[in-house]
Design a protein around this motif. Sequence first.
Motif, PDB file in Angstrom:
ATOM      1  N   TYR A   1       0.842  -1.200   0.000  1.00  0.00           N
ATOM      2  CA  TYR A   1       0.000   0.000   0.000  1.00  0.00           C
ATOM      3  C   TYR A   1       0.878   1.251   0.000  1.00  0.00           C
ATOM      4  O   TYR A   1       0.724   2.150  -0.826  1.00  0.00           O
ATOM      5  N   ALA A   2       1.808   1.287   0.928  1.00  0.00           N
ATOM      6  CA  ALA A   2       2.667   2.462   1.063  1.00  0.00           C
ATOM      7  C   ALA A   2       3.497   2.676  -0.191  1.00  0.00           C
ATOM      8  O   ALA A   2       3.675   3.803  -0.665  1.00  0.00           O
ATOM      9  N   LEU A   3       3.988   1.591  -0.737  1.00  0.00           N
ATOM     10  CA  LEU A   3       4.834   1.686  -1.925  1.00  0.00           C
ATOM     11  C   LEU A   3       4.039   2.228  -3.108  1.00  0.00           C
ATOM     12  O   LEU A   3       4.469   3.152  -3.806  1.00  0.00           O
ATOM     13  N   VAL A   4       2.886   1.651  -3.323  1.00  0.00           N
ATOM     14  CA  VAL A   4       2.077   2.069  -4.472  1.00  0.00           C
ATOM     15  C   VAL A   4       1.571   3.498  -4.257  1.00  0.00           C
ATOM     16  O   VAL A   4       1.505   4.294  -5.199  1.00  0.00           O
ATOM     17  N   ALA A   5       1.257   3.835  -3.016  1.00  0.00           N
ATOM     18  CA  ALA A   5       0.844   5.205  -2.716  1.00  0.00           C
ATOM     19  C   ALA A   5       1.967   6.170  -3.111  1.00  0.00           C
ATOM     20  O   ALA A   5       1.715   7.234  -3.696  1.00  0.00           O
ATOM     21  N   HIS A   6       3.186   5.765  -2.808  1.00  0.00           N
ATOM     22  CA  HIS A   6       4.339   6.589  -3.167  1.00  0.00           C
ATOM     23  C   HIS A   6       4.420   6.770  -4.682  1.00  0.00           C
ATOM     24  O   HIS A   6       4.649   7.869  -5.185  1.00  0.00           O
ATOM     25  N   VAL A   7       4.206   5.694  -5.402  1.00  0.00           N
ATOM     26  CA  VAL A   7       4.269   5.755  -6.863  1.00  0.00           C
ATOM     27  C   VAL A   7       3.153   6.653  -7.405  1.00  0.00           C
ATOM     28  O   VAL A   7       3.383   7.488  -8.285  1.00  0.00           O
TER      29      VAL A   7
ATOM     30  N   THR B   1       1.309 -14.462  -0.261  1.00  0.00           N
ATOM     31  CA  THR B   1       2.224 -13.325  -0.283  1.00  0.00           C
ATOM     32  C   THR B   1       1.936 -12.452  -1.500  1.00  0.00           C
ATOM     33  O   THR B   1       1.829 -11.224  -1.401  1.00  0.00           O
ATOM     34  N   ALA B   2       1.794 -13.103  -2.629  1.00  0.00           N
ATOM     35  CA  ALA B   2       1.510 -12.373  -3.857  1.00  0.00           C
ATOM     36  C   ALA B   2       0.191 -11.619  -3.737  1.00  0.00           C
ATOM     37  O   ALA B   2       0.096 -10.438  -4.096  1.00  0.00           O
ATOM     38  N   MET B   3      -0.820 -12.294  -3.229  1.00  0.00           N
ATOM     39  CA  MET B   3      -2.130 -11.672  -3.158  1.00  0.00           C
ATOM     40  C   MET B   3      -2.161 -10.514  -2.170  1.00  0.00           C
ATOM     41  O   MET B   3      -2.815  -9.503  -2.393  1.00  0.00           O
ATOM     42  N   GLY B   4      -1.432 -10.660  -1.078  1.00  0.00           N
ATOM     43  CA  GLY B   4      -1.375  -9.580  -0.104  1.00  0.00           C
ATOM     44  C   GLY B   4      -0.820  -8.318  -0.748  1.00  0.00           C
ATOM     45  O   GLY B   4      -1.331  -7.216  -0.551  1.00  0.00           O
ATOM     46  N   ARG B   5       0.208  -8.502  -1.531  1.00  0.00           N
ATOM     47  CA  ARG B   5       0.820  -7.339  -2.181  1.00  0.00           C
ATOM     48  C   ARG B   5      -0.135  -6.752  -3.218  1.00  0.00           C
ATOM     49  O   ARG B   5      -0.224  -5.540  -3.393  1.00  0.00           O
ATOM     50  N   GLU B   6      -0.830  -7.649  -3.868  1.00  0.00           N
ATOM     51  CA  GLU B   6      -1.795  -7.186  -4.867  1.00  0.00           C
ATOM     52  C   GLU B   6      -2.925  -6.393  -4.186  1.00  0.00           C
ATOM     53  O   GLU B   6      -3.371  -5.372  -4.692  1.00  0.00           O
ATOM     54  N   ARG B   7      -3.338  -6.869  -3.045  1.00  0.00           N
ATOM     55  CA  ARG B   7      -4.377  -6.145  -2.309  1.00  0.00           C
ATOM     56  C   ARG B   7      -3.912  -4.747  -1.938  1.00  0.00           C
ATOM     57  O   ARG B   7      -4.663  -3.774  -2.023  1.00  0.00           O
ATOM     58  N   GLY B   8      -2.645  -4.675  -1.522  1.00  0.00           N
ATOM     59  CA  GLY B   8      -2.095  -3.368  -1.194  1.00  0.00           C
ATOM     60  C   GLY B   8      -2.112  -2.445  -2.405  1.00  0.00           C
ATOM     61  O   GLY B   8      -2.424  -1.252  -2.297  1.00  0.00           O
TER      62      GLY B   8
ATOM     63  N   ALA C   1      -4.324   1.012  -2.399  1.00  0.00           N
ATOM     64  CA  ALA C   1      -3.684   2.315  -2.575  1.00  0.00           C
ATOM     65  C   ALA C   1      -4.373   3.100  -3.688  1.00  0.00           C
ATOM     66  O   ALA C   1      -4.542   4.318  -3.600  1.00  0.00           O
ATOM     67  N   HIS C   2      -4.763   2.390  -4.719  1.00  0.00           N
ATOM     68  CA  HIS C   2      -5.483   3.061  -5.800  1.00  0.00           C
ATOM     69  C   HIS C   2      -6.818   3.603  -5.302  1.00  0.00           C
ATOM     70  O   HIS C   2      -7.172   4.750  -5.515  1.00  0.00           O
ATOM     71  N   ARG C   3      -7.542   2.708  -4.649  1.00  0.00           N
ATOM     72  CA  ARG C   3      -8.899   3.089  -4.242  1.00  0.00           C
ATOM     73  C   ARG C   3      -8.879   4.217  -3.230  1.00  0.00           C
ATOM     74  O   ARG C   3      -9.795   5.048  -3.195  1.00  0.00           O
ATOM     75  N   ALA C   4      -7.832   4.246  -2.410  1.00  0.00           N
ATOM     76  CA  ALA C   4      -7.741   5.318  -1.424  1.00  0.00           C
ATOM     77  C   ALA C   4      -7.660   6.668  -2.123  1.00  0.00           C
ATOM     78  O   ALA C   4      -7.986   7.708  -1.557  1.00  0.00           O
ATOM     79  N   ARG C   5      -7.223   6.646  -3.362  1.00  0.00           N
ATOM     80  CA  ARG C   5      -7.146   7.892  -4.135  1.00  0.00           C
ATOM     81  C   ARG C   5      -8.335   8.035  -5.072  1.00  0.00           C
ATOM     82  O   ARG C   5      -8.341   8.903  -5.942  1.00  0.00           O
TER      83      ARG C   5
END
Lengths: 352, 352
Positions: free
Chosen positions: B184-190, B209-216, B220-224
């Motif tokens: 989430y934080a990483l994608v938010a940064h991007v 693990t993969a899915m967790g990252r995908e969820r993040g 992050a997108h939806r938060a914006r």
Amino acid sequence: MTRKSEAAGRSTIRDVAARAGVSASTVSRVLAGDYPVSAAARGRVLRAVRELDYVADARAKAVAGVGTPTLAFVLEDITGPSFAHMAHGVEREAARLGHLSLVCSTDGDVRRELEFIEMMRAQRAAAVILVGGAADTPEYRERTGRIADSLASAGSRLVLCGRPPLGPGAPVTVIEYDNEGGAYALVAHVLAQGHRRVLFLGGKPDHTTAMGRERGYLAAHRARGLEPDPALLLHGDFTRDSGHRLIRRALAAGLEFSAVVAATDMVAAGALTALHEAGLGVPGDVSLAGYDDIPFARDLHPALTTVHVPYEELGRLAVRTALGHGEESAAEHLLLGTHVVVRDSVAAHGGH
Amino acid sequence: MTRKSEAAGRSTIRDVAARAGVSASTVSRVLAGDYPVSAAARGRVLRAVRELDYVADARAKAVAGVGTPTLAFVLEDITGPSFAHMAHGVEREAARLGHLSLVCSTDGDVRRELEFIEMMRAQRAAAVILVGGAADTPEYRERTGRIADSLASAGSRLVLCGRPPLGPGAPVTVIEYDNEGGAYALVAHVLAQGHRRVLFLGGKPDHTTAMGRERGYLAAHRARGLEPDPALLLHGDFTRDSGHRLIRRALAAGLEFSAVVAATDMVAAGALTALHEAGLGVPGDVSLAGYDDIPFARDLHPALTTVHVPYEELGRLAVRTALGHGEESAAEHLLLGTHVVVRDSVAAHGGH
DNA sequence: GTCCCGTCGGGAACCGGTTGGCGTTCTCAG
DNA sequence: CTGAGAACGCCAACCGGTTCCCGACGGGAC
């Protein structure tokens, strides 16, 4: 209710026997599957085993002389890519052969190494595999020789994997790769590109892996009738930080060189970053080469020219010979080949 | 000469006793050092031990209820950098606490994982540590739950390290890191850099693990208030080759994107090379980010922006809690933090 | 010179399995 | 109906240690 042990808890073979209404021997035989047992008894035993979720204690079996043998390998740090690949080879082959694998990281601490080997002797490990270079001092040979004898007399075996062999006569299996030859070929390649001042980023003095590569560096020069400037031989360790630091220092000291040969891909990675930071282009301004051919070498930019070492195969062979399987069991000293992998980080000197 | 066992060969405690002219009990006591033994007897025993090079059989001790406990950890492939770091943490902490470490690589094979765990139950391992993500299916939960019970009833303990937890009630210790939060934080940064079409290079579908990252990524997108184009979500595995292939394919398909977020630094490395090969500059033409913060991330060019995961600490904690040492022993579910490491591979969209 | 206690050491049971040897039962042929 | 032989299952010894329990011996106090 002395030892009812109920549903839960480690149940013993006697618990199973009692529940099935037979003797412990019968349970053992049903589980072993060798001895003839009536279908009725077998059924009851099997059911009891299932109900109790019973698994025979492997340690007790071991004491009784049956059971899974164990194999031990000790390395400096599983985190290093080349170590990890050897470890993987060892573990996979051990598993294939039905052995369990014990690991130990020594962090380069000789005392820890000694302690662990002693534990392995107590565990009656089938073999102890020592992985990676070490300081080849007289003391090392003496100490390691004693360990080899000690292990041998306990029916175990010491395997040195990419590590300095002892004198002849020691009960040791040695699996090596052509460390010096790889460095020779690599440096020859660099020299063939016209480079004459080639910086060598070595490891700790007296560490055999580092020294072997250094010897290859020197030999390649001499084969061309060149005598390298001693100032070009730098020493550090096998970490990326070491490579980074060494380059920064060399640059600060005004050392001149048109190419860098690092003792390790990791070192090369650090060196590459330091060169970039100094505004130097690779291979435009300076060429760079590594050693080990770790998977990442391809993804550095430029892709790193390096020496391929069959680490995983090394590990597999180590356990195969140690356990006396395979045709190579007869040999007590194996040498695997290495080869240069040419990528993009070495260019002709002065080239466009 | 029934069992003289001479100089060589595994000598037993009885051999030592005979040679020292005492009983086996006395030898045991001298070695244990607890019980009072006369200086004379002790001296003779010690000398016999030395002469015979005797080491007590650890397996026999184990059966008798004393001796070094063992700890097992099973992972997919020791060769992966993040696994290697966890493994290192596990092994070091285990050693510090006086435990031996058994390893097993499963190569993702569930059957092998099961077999190994069963062996560990037979070995009466103090704990079994399962490392790394897995497919979180109902079957997984059911199977793993059974294993946990089985291990628990044998006095052992199952630890899940960076792996999907089971439902509540299962006798399991879970050590996780904030996988989704990091992404989430990483994608938010991007996204904050102005990128709107961010390619996600994921792992196998249903791998936690993969899915967790995908969820993040999605969160992050939806938060914006953004809804990412589903075409931007690619799936592969966690290897560098996967990253390389995925990018090549995306480029060939004419997919548009200004940034790439890879599920792993390894994947990012492959992606980076593929981008370079296509003549795309990073971060000039496209930004790139990874996940794991493996040491190499710094040496990619440009240095990789990524998410730091405390892998080694994860391993250490796993064994500490499993063994019930330390204050965190009470907790049965630990969550370690992650954080973004900003380096040079992500730039503002549209360039400076 | 006893008595008592502390020190020391050995025999034996136990840990949890395996296995050789032997007695019992079942079966079938004679 | 009996005897041989095979099938089966239990007892006990063993693997290599540890440890409880008890007996022997030596010395100090009275």
